[in-house]
Design a protein around this motif. Structure first.
Motif, PDB file in Angstrom:
ATOM      1  N   ASP A  93      41.639   1.694  95.087  1.00  0.00           N
ATOM      2  CA  ASP A  93      42.034   2.908  95.804  1.00  0.00           C
ATOM      3  C   ASP A  93      41.720   4.177  95.022  1.00  0.00           C
ATOM      4  O   ASP A  93      42.070   5.276  95.454  1.00  0.00           O
ATOM      5  CB  ASP A  93      43.540   2.872  96.112  1.00  0.00           C
ATOM      6  CG  ASP A  93      43.894   1.753  97.089  1.00  0.00           C
ATOM      7  OD1 ASP A  93      43.010   1.378  97.878  1.00  0.00           O
ATOM      8  OD2 ASP A  93      45.032   1.267  97.043  1.00  0.00           O
ATOM      9  N   THR A  94      41.105   4.039  93.861  1.00  0.00           N
ATOM     10  CA  THR A  94      40.799   5.187  93.013  1.00  0.00           C
ATOM     11  C   THR A  94      39.297   5.306  92.840  1.00  0.00           C
ATOM     12  O   THR A  94      38.617   4.316  92.574  1.00  0.00           O
ATOM     13  CB  THR A  94      41.459   5.021  91.623  1.00  0.00           C
ATOM     14  OG1 THR A  94      42.856   4.814  91.794  1.00  0.00           O
ATOM     15  CG2 THR A  94      41.235   6.267  90.774  1.00  0.00           C
ATOM     16  N   LYS A  95      38.777   6.522  92.993  1.00  0.00           N
ATOM     17  CA  LYS A  95      37.342   6.717  92.804  1.00  0.00           C
ATOM     18  C   LYS A  95      37.012   6.654  91.319  1.00  0.00           C
ATOM     19  O   LYS A  95      37.547   7.408  90.529  1.00  0.00           O
ATOM     20  CB  LYS A  95      36.894   8.054  93.379  1.00  0.00           C
ATOM     21  CG  LYS A  95      35.364   8.212  93.368  1.00  0.00           C
ATOM     22  CD  LYS A  95      34.927   9.548  93.952  1.00  0.00           C
ATOM     23  CE  LYS A  95      33.404   9.618  94.059  1.00  0.00           C
ATOM     24  NZ  LYS A  95      32.717   9.258  92.826  1.00  0.00           N
ATOM     25  N   PHE A  96      36.171   5.721  90.972  1.00  0.00           N
ATOM     26  CA  PHE A  96      35.758   5.566  89.579  1.00  0.00           C
ATOM     27  C   PHE A  96      34.777   6.670  89.210  1.00  0.00           C
ATOM     28  O   PHE A  96      33.775   6.877  89.891  1.00  0.00           O
ATOM     29  CB  PHE A  96      35.107   4.190  89.395  1.00  0.00           C
ATOM     30  CG  PHE A  96      34.480   3.985  88.048  1.00  0.00           C
ATOM     31  CD1 PHE A  96      35.227   4.109  86.898  1.00  0.00           C
ATOM     32  CD2 PHE A  96      33.138   3.677  87.933  1.00  0.00           C
ATOM     33  CE1 PHE A  96      34.654   3.909  85.645  1.00  0.00           C
ATOM     34  CE2 PHE A  96      32.547   3.476  86.692  1.00  0.00           C
ATOM     35  CZ  PHE A  96      33.319   3.594  85.547  1.00  0.00           C
ATOM     36  N   ARG A  97      35.075   7.375  88.127  1.00  0.00           N
ATOM     37  CA  ARG A  97      34.198   8.460  87.680  1.00  0.00           C
ATOM     38  C   ARG A  97      33.501   8.037  86.394  1.00  0.00           C
ATOM     39  O   ARG A  97      34.089   8.045  85.322  1.00  0.00           O
ATOM     40  CB  ARG A  97      35.017   9.735  87.451  1.00  0.00           C
ATOM     41  CG  ARG A  97      35.465  10.388  88.767  1.00  0.00           C
ATOM     42  CD  ARG A  97      36.598  11.354  88.533  1.00  0.00           C
ATOM     43  NE  ARG A  97      37.822  10.653  88.162  1.00  0.00           N
ATOM     44  CZ  ARG A  97      38.885  11.251  87.636  1.00  0.00           C
ATOM     45  NH1 ARG A  97      38.872  12.532  87.391  1.00  0.00           N
ATOM     46  NH2 ARG A  97      39.965  10.551  87.345  1.00  0.00           N
ATOM     47  N   ASP A  98      32.256   7.666  86.561  1.00  0.00           N
ATOM     48  CA  ASP A  98      31.476   7.213  85.413  1.00  0.00           C
ATOM     49  C   ASP A  98      31.141   8.408  84.520  1.00  0.00           C
ATOM     50  O   ASP A  98      30.799   9.479  85.021  1.00  0.00           O
ATOM     51  CB  ASP A  98      30.188   6.554  85.911  1.00  0.00           C
ATOM     52  CG  ASP A  98      29.526   5.700  84.858  1.00  0.00           C
ATOM     53  OD1 ASP A  98      29.045   6.263  83.861  1.00  0.00           O
ATOM     54  OD2 ASP A  98      29.504   4.471  85.035  1.00  0.00           O
ATOM     55  N   PRO A  99      31.216   8.258  83.188  1.00  0.00           N
ATOM     56  CA  PRO A  99      30.903   9.384  82.296  1.00  0.00           C
ATOM     57  C   PRO A  99      29.421   9.653  82.127  1.00  0.00           C
ATOM     58  O   PRO A  99      29.032  10.545  81.367  1.00  0.00           O
ATOM     59  CB  PRO A  99      31.533   8.949  80.967  1.00  0.00           C
ATOM     60  CG  PRO A  99      31.479   7.454  80.999  1.00  0.00           C
ATOM     61  CD  PRO A  99      31.722   7.087  82.441  1.00  0.00           C
ATOM     62  N   TYR A 100      28.596   8.883  82.837  1.00  0.00           N
ATOM     63  CA  TYR A 100      27.146   9.034  82.700  1.00  0.00           C
ATOM     64  C   TYR A 100      26.737  10.488  82.934  1.00  0.00           C
ATOM     65  O   TYR A 100      27.069  11.093  83.954  1.00  0.00           O
ATOM     66  CB  TYR A 100      26.450   8.115  83.697  1.00  0.00           C
ATOM     67  CG  TYR A 100      24.977   8.365  83.881  1.00  0.00           C
ATOM     68  CD1 TYR A 100      24.099   8.247  82.808  1.00  0.00           C
ATOM     69  CD2 TYR A 100      24.461   8.727  85.123  1.00  0.00           C
ATOM     70  CE1 TYR A 100      22.740   8.474  82.978  1.00  0.00           C
ATOM     71  CE2 TYR A 100      23.108   8.949  85.295  1.00  0.00           C
ATOM     72  CZ  TYR A 100      22.252   8.829  84.220  1.00  0.00           C
ATOM     73  OH  TYR A 100      20.902   9.056  84.379  1.00  0.00           O
ATOM     74  N   GLY A 101      26.027  11.068  81.951  1.00  0.00           N
ATOM     75  CA  GLY A 101      25.514  12.423  82.085  1.00  0.00           C
ATOM     76  C   GLY A 101      26.453  13.516  81.626  1.00  0.00           C
ATOM     77  O   GLY A 101      26.083  14.692  81.603  1.00  0.00           O
ATOM     78  N   LEU A 102      27.676  13.182  81.266  1.00  0.00           N
ATOM     79  CA  LEU A 102      28.639  14.193  80.829  1.00  0.00           C
ATOM     80  C   LEU A 102      28.408  14.574  79.365  1.00  0.00           C
ATOM     81  O   LEU A 102      28.082  13.728  78.533  1.00  0.00           O
ATOM     82  CB  LEU A 102      30.072  13.680  80.982  1.00  0.00           C
ATOM     83  CG  LEU A 102      30.587  13.412  82.396  1.00  0.00           C
ATOM     84  CD1 LEU A 102      32.038  12.925  82.317  1.00  0.00           C
ATOM     85  CD2 LEU A 102      30.489  14.647  83.264  1.00  0.00           C
ATOM     86  N   GLY A 103      28.633  15.849  79.041  1.00  0.00           N
ATOM     87  CA  GLY A 103      28.649  16.283  77.659  1.00  0.00           C
ATOM     88  C   GLY A 103      29.952  15.865  77.002  1.00  0.00           C
ATOM     89  O   GLY A 103      30.890  15.403  77.673  1.00  0.00           O
ATOM     90  N   VAL A 104      30.050  16.055  75.693  1.00  0.00           N
ATOM     91  CA  VAL A 104      31.232  15.608  74.947  1.00  0.00           C
ATOM     92  C   VAL A 104      32.500  16.257  75.476  1.00  0.00           C
ATOM     93  O   VAL A 104      33.496  15.573  75.751  1.00  0.00           O
ATOM     94  CB  VAL A 104      31.058  15.886  73.442  1.00  0.00           C
ATOM     95  CG1 VAL A 104      32.368  15.628  72.701  1.00  0.00           C
ATOM     96  CG2 VAL A 104      29.944  15.018  72.854  1.00  0.00           C
ATOM     97  N   GLU A 105      32.501  17.571  75.637  1.00  0.00           N
ATOM     98  CA  GLU A 105      33.718  18.251  76.074  1.00  0.00           C
ATOM     99  C   GLU A 105      34.083  17.894  77.507  1.00  0.00           C
ATOM    100  O   GLU A 105      35.259  17.729  77.839  1.00  0.00           O
ATOM    101  CB  GLU A 105      33.570  19.769  75.922  1.00  0.00           C
ATOM    102  CG  GLU A 105      33.601  20.241  74.480  1.00  0.00           C
ATOM    103  CD  GLU A 105      34.827  19.721  73.723  1.00  0.00           C
ATOM    104  OE1 GLU A 105      35.940  19.790  74.273  1.00  0.00           O
ATOM    105  OE2 GLU A 105      34.661  19.227  72.597  1.00  0.00           O
ATOM    106  N   GLU A 106      33.071  17.744  78.373  1.00  0.00           N
ATOM    107  CA  GLU A 106      33.343  17.328  79.747  1.00  0.00           C
ATOM    108  C   GLU A 106      33.925  15.920  79.780  1.00  0.00           C
ATOM    109  O   GLU A 106      34.854  15.631  80.556  1.00  0.00           O
ATOM    110  CB  GLU A 106      32.046  17.362  80.561  1.00  0.00           C
ATOM    111  CG  GLU A 106      31.471  18.735  80.802  1.00  0.00           C
ATOM    112  CD  GLU A 106      30.122  18.642  81.508  1.00  0.00           C
ATOM    113  OE1 GLU A 106      30.006  19.157  82.626  1.00  0.00           O
ATOM    114  OE2 GLU A 106      29.197  18.029  80.921  1.00  0.00           O
ATOM    115  N   HIS A 107      33.368  15.052  78.951  1.00  0.00           N
ATOM    116  CA  HIS A 107      33.851  13.675  78.897  1.00  0.00           C
ATOM    117  C   HIS A 107      35.289  13.638  78.406  1.00  0.00           C
ATOM    118  O   HIS A 107      36.137  12.931  78.960  1.00  0.00           O
ATOM    119  CB  HIS A 107      32.933  12.851  77.988  1.00  0.00           C
ATOM    120  CG  HIS A 107      33.131  11.376  78.099  1.00  0.00           C
ATOM    121  ND1 HIS A 107      32.456  10.470  77.309  1.00  0.00           N
ATOM    122  CD2 HIS A 107      33.950  10.622  78.890  1.00  0.00           C
ATOM    123  CE1 HIS A 107      32.830   9.246  77.625  1.00  0.00           C
ATOM    124  NE2 HIS A 107      33.743   9.303  78.571  1.00  0.00           N
TER     125      HIS A 107
END
Length: 629
Positions: free
Chosen positions: A25-39
């Motif tokens: 029931d939760t949208k999985f948010r993959d960290p692919y492509g995120l910068g360090v601070e965004e991650h």
């Protein structure tokens, strides 16, 4: 095969099923492509979401709003290993290490003051043990906590750069308090390492006076975790900042402890924190399952080269070489899963008991150390194998495997360096050996070898009792089919462990006060082997016990063949030892390799069934290379 999933889910199946339902029931948010601070920001947001589910409360006492389910809490962390491992690690720091230290090393005043805020994430915290100069050798940490009786305060100080707290999760960005491990000094007397709660930031996120915080910066993996460095310059904390379950300081500076020996007290304190090590082993297993599931599903749909005569390209998993890459790794993953389940059950029962059984505690710590080492090394090797098995596609970040490889790499050195952990396992075995043969006399040693007696180092677990029943019922065969005889397999692993341990004992018997370090150092390879083969035997016994309790005949037969592959692949990898020590003839060694080949071919049609039985939520398998599945 739902019966296989039910067996894998085990005692805490309800926890696993609830988590799968919540994840769906939760949208999985993959960290692919995120910068360090965004991650980092995304992981903190997800950590708050996790706090809202209540799963983080499972391991805490009911009286403070927890679930009182230690085993369930570890299984919950294990399930986090299917997703972004940065979230698993940050959750482990907050609720496993920081919260666990307050719970297990503190007393009621600490519990009442901190636990609810820790569970609700109103008090983000750190676990400040490791120092720049001391990682594995915790007993000789250099940070000091000196008691000032006039002010009734402890002074926390970092005497030099080697004493700086390093690689501390939650320190660089989010933590507001740290459990700091330091040498307690009172009345000019050192009483060994103790833990203190030390505020590090104010409500606005600014470092408090005397606390210097540095960011470790980008890492090879786990960049959603804000690892940092902490330095303390004469930081004063009140007397009750000492987590005083095992040692306390009165207002006048008098030290008291329920444990007289400083050394024994130190190891007792560390032993209570074993949950973290167990959780790392479980999470490594989850990451391994995810990698192998991706690789095997891809291998079932990818085709390479034409089969002569029929014009069809061959499915990659039909090649024996590809089967040999993935299926023995899958068999070992199954074996380690059941060993992990047995370990979690033992930990749950031990830490839920009213009184601590010191012998069982020591056995548990040894098993946790050994299984963590073997499980994380296996994760490193199996994930690399899975990456290679997927070719160039496996090297693309979008296909998950590179991040799994990067994020699990550090598992082999955090929560205990694996090499050091196997030495701890071996030292425990040698202690048990010496207790049984006090003088290590030639007669006792000879009897040990002649009888292949390992009772001094074998715990009476439920799994062990199953193995003994199987061995007792065996006719003791040694024909060509003995390779598939479970009693023969178990006795082979027992014999290897007994022989290796006896050899280590013989070598270390030469030690004197003058040459003890040199003798031990010269035998270090032998010591590490003793630890490793001991763990291999424990893992096999856990697998055998799991098969024994399986009620579905079809699933039981399949698991039995998977177990055969685990055993014979292990024997094949260690053929040199078995041949050198006369445990296998050259013809029998060749038969082992042939048997591994046959088992790979036999299990190939069931490969998808075996990985699907892990019941990994599909959103965690959303790699483009599997898009058509």
């Amino acid at each position: 095969m739902t019966s296989l999933t039910d067996l894998l889910d085990g005692r805490w199946g309800a926890v696993r099923r609830d988590i799968r339902a919540q994840v769906a029931d939760t949208k999985f948010r993959d960290p692919y492509g995120l910068g360090v601070e965004e991650h980092r920001a995304q992981v903190l947001e997800q950590l708050h979401e996790l706090a809202g589910t209540g799963r983080n409360r499972l391991g805490f006492p009911v009286e403070y709003g927890g679930g009182g389910d230690i085993g369930g809490s570890i299984v919950s962390f294990e399930m986090l290993g299917f997703g972004d491992l940065s979230l698993m690690v940050k959750a482990g720091v907050q609720w496993g290490l920081f919260g666990g230290a307050v719970q297990l090393l503190g007393t009621r005043p600490h519990h009442e003051r901190y636990l609810r805020n820790i569970m609700d994430l109103q008090l983000p915290g750190c676990f400040a043990m490791t120092e720049t100069g001391h990682g594995s050798d915790v007993q000789h940490l250099r940070t000091t906590a000196t008691y000032d009786p006039a002010a009734r305060e402890f002074v926390i100080d970092t005497p030099d750069v080697q004493a700086r707290k390093d690689y501390i999760g939650n320190a660089a960005r989010d933590g507001r308090m740290a459990v700091v491990f330091a040498q307690l000094v009172t009345g000019s007397e050192r009483r060994g390492v103790h833990a203190f709660v030390v505020p590090s930031r104010d409500e606005d996120g600014n470092a408090l006076p005397g606390v210097r915080i540095e960011d470790c910066g980008p890492k090879a993996g786990l960049n959603g975790v804000d690892n940092g460095r902490l330095t303390f310059e004469q930081v004063r904390v009140p007397r009750d900042a000492l987590l005083n379950r095992y040692g306390d300081v009165a207002e006048d500076g008098t030290y008291t402890s329920p444990i007289d020996s400083d050394s024994r007290r130190f190891f007792t304190m560390l032993g209570t924190l074993v949950r973290g090590r167990v959780s790392v082993a479980g999470s490594a297993g989850s990451a391994t399952k995810r990698a192998l599931t991706i690789a095997i599903r891809y291998a079932e749909r990818r085709r390479q080269f034409f089969r002569p005569g029929d014009g069809e390209e061959v499915v990659v998993l039909d090649y024996l070489a590809h089967q040999r890459k993935l299926l023995p790794a899958l068999a070992t993953t199954y074996a380690l899963h059941f060993a992990q389940e047995e370990l979690v059950t033992s930990l749950h029962e031990l830490q839920s008991a009213d009184e601590v059984d010191e012998q069982r505690q020591r056995e548990l710590e040894s098993r946790a150390a050994g299984l963590k080492a073997v499980a994380t090394w296996h994760a490193t090797n199996a994930i690399q194998t899975a990456r290679e098995a997927c070719g160039g596609a496996g090297y693309l970040s979008e296909n998950i495997l590179p991040s799994l490889k990067a994020d699990t790499d550090v598992f082999t050195t955090f929560e205990g360096d694996n090499t050091v952990l196997l030495q701890l396992v071996a030292k425990g075995l040698l202690t048990s050996y010496k207790d049984h043969f006090e003088d290590l006399s030639p007669l006792a040693t000879a009897r040990f070898v002649a009888e292949q007696f390992v009772g001094a180092v074998i715990e009476r677990t439920a799994a062990r009792q199953v193995v003994e029943r199987i061995v007792d019922a065996s006719p003791g065969r040694d024909d060509d089919d003995a390779l598939f005889d479970r009693a023969w397999q178990c006795k082979l692993f027992e014999d290897r462990e007994a022989h290796v341990l006896d050899g280590v004992a013989r070598r270390l018997r030469q030690a004197t006060a003058a040459n003890a370090f040199e003798v031990f150092n010269d035998a270090q390879d032998h010591v590490l082997r003793a630890g490793r083969v001991h763990v291999d035997r424990l893992v096999l016994e856990a697998f055998v016990a799991a098969i024994d309790r399986c009620e579905d005949g079809e699933a039981k037969d399949l698991l039995s063949r998977v177990c055969d592959l685990y055993v014979l692949a292990n024997v094949e990898a260690d053929r040199a030892w078995f041949l050198e020590h006369g445990r296998l003839t050259s013809s029998r060694a060749k038969a082992v390799t042939a048997a591994v080949n046959d088992l790979c071919r036999e299990l190939r049609p069931h490969a998808r069934t075996l990985v699907d039985a892990f019941a990994i939520p599909e959103q965690f398998l959303a790699a483009p290379i599997l898009a058509e599945d």
